[in-house]
Design a protein around this motif. Structure first.
Motif: not given
Length: 428
Positions: A114-124, A131-134, A137-150
């Motif tokens: 699954g997603l690494s800690c670096f990806q989850k912390v980076t999206v946060a 101040g970007v929407p959730a 960041t999907d194009e670079y971090v590779r993370i979905g909107e709902s996962t980014a908000l979580e």
């Protein structure tokens, strides 16, 4: 009869065999659909297309860009994009990963990482700092909107849980001595900081709460009350009051003077113009009440002494305005309109941004951690042998905090002190 029983058994055996074949076929079909999920539309939610994001490849590219021994983007670019040094970022990321199992990289039922800690912390961090929407960041971090908000919610909650007691706490005796020394250098002995409020616009305020959160501007806002000094360290943060309040209403509900009323605040003793005082004070603007613990400027000063005091007080009070500006420049999410729907998450976001703001100040060398965190902790311990105050003592302490006569006397003494001892400290 025996022949009929034999035929019945034969029919039952044929039926069981058909059911087994059907079960095997269904299981094979499920495995086939799962393995082809990357190439076929559809997922667990009807009409939702499954996107193959190549999470492992995204992590590898991010790691090479910022965390490798020879990264594509060096420390200066890292500092500009993450608003902090790489060492501080790694400290926060490792602490968050150890605190919350959500940030630990795991494998799913198909043995896929699954997603690494670096990806989850980076999206946060991208959502906080840019101040970007959730979903931006999907194009670079590779993370979905709902996962980014979580990830954002879990990250700010972890930062508050881990670092609040150290980086957003009441000053202890050493902290108070440092604050008094800074105030003395500014020409204001006994000053503990500057107080002011900031409004944060709430774009996605629920309709049933909009009337409650609208104040002097025709849009919902939430108020932050803060105390800061020249080093931009935010010592006090009280957030969550509806925008229909003003600085006075917020002050009456704020815990700023709770320790002082309860008798657990460090002792403050100083002398100004021959008069002794036992309570520190904060510089404030004209809307605040005339309390013994607040020093305001003078409206339309007529004499030279009063004009000099008014300019000196207004110049020194800009420290909290600068702290607000730096906080908003580092974390753009608190400058633009908030898109989160619930006030609890917004409170965690604001508090986490202030905590990381203080961590950045310490990391950049503006504050010596050996001086501040000698006996770190959330609250200041009362003096040895001191007992809990009675109700009457608590009421008397509140009266002393709100005493207007002490406020007037203190202001007159500060006017004389600045004019006699610091005539050239402020040039205008």
């Amino acid at each position: 009869m025996p022949r009929k029983r034999s035929r019945a058994r034969r029919q039952l055996d044929e039926s069981s065999s058909d059911d087994d074949d059907l079960l095997i076929f269904s299981a094979a079909q499920i495995v086939s659909n799962f393995s082809n999920a990357k190439r076929r539309p559809g997922g667990s939610v009807p009409s939702h297309r499954v996107i193959y994001r190549d999470r492992e490849g995204g992590h590898d590219r991010m790691f090479q860009d910022y965390l490798a021994d020879n990264p594509t983007y060096g420390p200066d670019i890292f500092r500009r994009r993450y608003m902090m040094s790489r060492e501080l970022f790694l400290r926060i990321m490792n602490a968050v990963e150890a605190h919350d199992d959500y940030f630990v990289q795991k494998r799913n039922a198909a043995n896929v990482l699954g997603l690494s800690c670096f990806q989850k912390v980076t999206v946060a961090m991208r959502m906080l700092t840019y101040g970007v929407p959730a979903d931006a960041t999907d194009e670079y971090v590779r993370i979905g909107e709902s996962t980014a908000l979580e990830s954002l919610r879990r990250f700010v909650a972890a930062v508050v849980d881990i670092f609040e007691d150290e980086y957003l706490r009441y000053p202890n005796e050493k902290d108070t001595a440092c604050l008094l020394a800074m105030g003395e250098r500014k020409g204001f002995p006994g000053m503990l900081g500057c107080i002011d409020c900031m409004h944060w616009a709430w774009k996605n305020c629920p309709y049933d709460k909009q009337g409650q959160y609208k104040g002097h501007v025709d849009k919902p806002t939430i108020i932050l009350e803060a105390v800061a000094l020249d080093d931009l360290w935010i010592w006090h943060a009280f957030f969550g009051m509806p925008g229909s309040h003003n600085d006075i209403n917020v002050l009456h509900r704020s815990p700023l003077f709770a320790n002082l009323a309860e008798g657990t605040a460090p002792q403050v003793n100083y002398t100004v113009n021959g008069h002794d005082y036992t309570m520190g004070y904060y510089l404030a603007d004209g809307i605040y009440p005339s309390w013994a613990t607040l020093v305001k400027s003078i409206t339309l000063p007529m004499e030279n002494k009063r004009q000099y005091f008014a300019k000196a007080q207004e110049a020194a009070r800009k420290a909290v305005e600068r702290a607000f500006g730096v906080l908003q420049s580092r974390f753009t999410i608190v400058r633009g309109p908030a898109r989160i729907w619930d006030i609890e998450t917004l409170a965690l976001i604001m508090k986490a941004c202030i905590i990381m703001h203080n961590m950045i100040i310490e990391d950049e060398g503006h504050v010596d951690p050996d001086e501040r965190f000698d006996n770190g902790g959330e609250n200041v311990e009362p003096e040895h042998g001191q007992t809990t105050r009675t109700l009457q003592e608590f009421i008397d302490a509140h009266k002393r905090i709100r005493d207007p006569e002490t406020h007037v006397q203190l202001k007159e003494d500060l006017i004389e002190h600045l004019w006699n001892h610091h005539p050239d400290l402020y040039s205008f």
